[in-house]
Design a protein around this motif. Sequence first.
Motif, PDB file in Angstrom:
ATOM      1  N   GLU A 133      74.075   8.396  27.788  1.00 34.38           N
ATOM      2  CA  GLU A 133      74.514   7.563  26.664  1.00 34.38           C
ATOM      3  C   GLU A 133      74.577   6.097  27.068  1.00 34.38           C
ATOM      4  O   GLU A 133      74.145   5.206  26.308  1.00 34.38           O
ATOM      5  CB  GLU A 133      75.881   8.038  26.166  1.00 34.38           C
ATOM      6  N   ASP A 136      70.932   4.724  27.568  1.00 33.46           N
ATOM      7  CA  ASP A 136      70.255   4.369  26.308  1.00 33.46           C
ATOM      8  C   ASP A 136      70.846   3.103  25.698  1.00 33.46           C
ATOM      9  O   ASP A 136      70.112   2.249  25.182  1.00 33.46           O
ATOM     10  CB  ASP A 136      70.364   5.532  25.322  1.00 33.46           C
ATOM     11  N   PHE A 796      82.005   1.794  27.068  1.00 30.63           N
ATOM     12  CA  PHE A 796      81.741   3.225  27.261  1.00 30.63           C
ATOM     13  C   PHE A 796      83.009   3.913  27.742  1.00 30.63           C
ATOM     14  O   PHE A 796      83.790   3.376  28.537  1.00 30.63           O
ATOM     15  CB  PHE A 796      80.604   3.437  28.265  1.00 30.63           C
ATOM     16  N   GLU A 799      83.866  11.190  26.700  1.00 25.35           N
ATOM     17  CA  GLU A 799      84.362  11.894  25.526  1.00 25.35           C
ATOM     18  C   GLU A 799      85.677  12.611  25.819  1.00 25.35           C
ATOM     19  O   GLU A 799      86.528  12.756  24.928  1.00 25.35           O
ATOM     20  CB  GLU A 799      83.314  12.915  25.065  1.00 25.35           C
ATOM     21  N   VAL A 819      80.687   3.561  23.171  1.00 22.72           N
ATOM     22  CA  VAL A 819      79.702   4.590  23.494  1.00 22.72           C
ATOM     23  C   VAL A 819      80.457   5.729  24.178  1.00 22.72           C
ATOM     24  O   VAL A 819      80.972   5.571  25.281  1.00 22.72           O
ATOM     25  CB  VAL A 819      78.600   4.032  24.428  1.00 22.72           C
ATOM     26  N   THR A 821      80.585   8.960  26.144  1.00 17.71           N
ATOM     27  CA  THR A 821      79.700   9.660  27.057  1.00 17.71           C
ATOM     28  C   THR A 821      80.152  11.107  27.223  1.00 17.71           C
ATOM     29  O   THR A 821      81.338  11.412  27.163  1.00 17.71           O
ATOM     30  CB  THR A 821      79.695   8.981  28.432  1.00 17.71           C
TER      31      THR A 821
END
Length: 851
Positions: A133, A136, A796, A799, A819, A821
């Motif tokens: 993640e 990207d 980031f 999760e 973001v 991850t």
Amino acid sequence: MSPRVLPVLPERPLPGHAVCLDLRTPPAGADDPEAAVRAALDVPQPGGERRFLVVDEADRLVAHQLLYERLSSYGPAHVVCLAVGARGERTLSRSLTLRPPSAGVLWVFDSTEDGVPGEAVLRPLVDVLSTPEVFDAVLRALGEVVHGVAVPAVRVLEHDLTDEARARAWRQAVEGLAGPDVPAGSISAEQVPGALALLLDEGVPRSLSGHRWLPPQGRAGAGLAACDAAVGEAVEGYHRIRGPAGLLTGAGRSVDLPADLERVTEELGRFRTAVADAFGAAGGTRLTAEHRGMLRDRGVELPELPREISRAGIVPALRDLTYDLIGKGLPLRSVAARLSALSARTAPVGSAARLARLDAICGPERLRRLGARHPFTAGGPRPVAFAVTGLLALLAGVWPVLGWVLGPAVGVLAAGLAHLMLRRRPNRSPDGRIDGGGATGAAPRLFGGLLGGLLGAGLGSFLDLPGWAPPVAAAVAVAAVVLLALRDWGRAVDEWWARADPEEAWRILREIQDLVVTTAVHDWLFAEVRHHCSAGAGAVAGLLRGLAETADAHGRPHAARKADRPEDGPQPAREGGTASWSWEDWQDDGDGWGEGTEAWGDGTEDGPWSDPAGEAAGPAAPEPPPPHGAPDRDTGGPVDGPLSGPVPGWLERRYGDGGPALVDTLVGDLVAGTVLILDRCWAGIERDPGALARAGHEQRLSELLDETRLRLERDVAASPPPRYEGLGDPDALASLAAFTDRSDRPDAARLTGVAADAVARLLLAEDDPGRTVALCGPEHLRLLSHDPLAARQVRFVPEAMRRGAAGDDIWRGTAEEVVWTGAGRHAGILRLVPLRTDVVHTVRAEEAGEP
């Protein structure tokens, strides 16, 4: 340039993560860059996404053009290059291969932090960027900046476990999977599936309840019928002889009870011999056509295998039992003990082993007791018989004159009936061949009657009785003598019959028939099924023990990650050297670039990343330790010291002793993986349990343990295990969905014991560039773009940090910008600052030359 002290790349590729490779000048004995590219291309990447994170020297990007092109040789690839620049570099040359949108460059300059090796800076950065993640998001952000080249400015928080907590959690997880050594277990029919319960309870399937196992025309069946008939005749004769007719008439003369009992014993012995012959003749572990023929010759008729059980249903039942025991939380060794008990109980031992039970039911001692001769006794105690007969004779003798005859006659009548009982006793054959002896008390009755009759006659001479009284007294006395004799006869016959107990032969016959049925079902019909079950259960038990031993070998405390926790080394200077930057630090005039060696450097000073083949620069003295003690690990506070090793100033590590869900999560992952490993073994057990290859399954468990341990190292097992494809029977695992589906993970705080509040505060703060640390020295700040709107920012967070009710509250308002991850233990901000337009040069293929 200093040699690399610590590894930068992960020890092994992580599923779904970007493949990392290092193209910098290798030290002696290491693989060359071409070998690194070939190895990276061989790493499988699922989902059609091919990501490569390349660590390279900034001045070798053009020379390595062909290597970057080879990364796309198997199809379109996305590349993020982490270009390591020396302090004296002021421009960056790159080839067309490293242009957006498929590639981008992060230019990282030498850090001036004292006591922090360059690899200590690169390793956490590589860990962050290799997360798909973040990879990207960074690649998209690089596509939005000038030239696709930026200098990163970062601030990262790392939530991890202490070495002791990690080792303890791993040891407890492996112990939870393998379990301690246990003694031989026990198992009952109520604890196993129905197909296996038939093998444990020695019952008969319902479909065979009406089958005739011993047909009358067979040897055993004929013996059974003859014995049954003999017992029936004996019972019939007993009922004929026990009544008044058996004593007073000739009805009992045709009854020969002793001979009937003798025949019962003989027929029972013959039947027992026939059954024992059948047990000994067909004592194999598998039923064959030859065995069926031998049993048929001996009078045992076997049906076909019942529909309730079959060889094909044994392995699925074993699988269900194994999964059920695992689903109840039993460790591998406990499950193996239960299966070993099942293997022992279902192992076919042959019908010859039933001979001991047959002897217990109908052995020589029992036959001898059944054929024994018992004496016949009647009349009760002799004094009582003397007194009762004398009293009745006295009563009959009170008749004047006639009493002298009637009184003694009553005594003679009582003695005669007693003698008749002795002559017609049931334990004597009519021909006298068999005689068990007996006694009926005739003499006491005779003497008692004579004495009582004479006394009664003398008494009647002196009494003046009414005329009707003496006849009535005489009639009562005679009737009483007869009735008492009949009563004594019936009681004596019943007592003798109870002692002889020929009806026990019927009970013996039923027990033998039950034994024959049990033997026919479990030792003959089920022989092959039992053999298959025993071998299969034993094979699975052995496999589980082997897996437990393999797990124990991996459960020893493991060393700290060498990349993050070196054994020695000076402590980092947290606030000196690498400076946080702001837009106000620069000027637009040309003089801001500086002159001389103070601004540009002398071109000869090498930092830790300059030349991996050179000698290491001497470390500067570390800053003195803070006056206060280290924060408590339970609170998740940052730790500086030998435990964490030297870290760059932009990385803040927080360690915990493990949350309440850590061990359970690890055990669940290991159990789920073990169940999936076992899913592969059932087909082999079905074919040949003895040929089960344990080594392959133990190797897969080793891989599972390595993978789980790697996730424990990388993100404290916050990320789920990789999805397993290719189940042999997915429906069989439906009852273990809670174990095999590991997608629902606990939040990071319950795994690490460190709250996510600090991460939330970092990400929810205002967009302040000063919160991040640029990975360059102060002399490089003039190379960066002066437009604050040109920078891009990537926030980031794993999760796992926002799972749980508490997480929902602290992350409110950040979902659109962060973001999230799926893996990793790092959270933070990655700001991409573009360079001035004249700093980056793009070299075309014809200009690049050969690498």
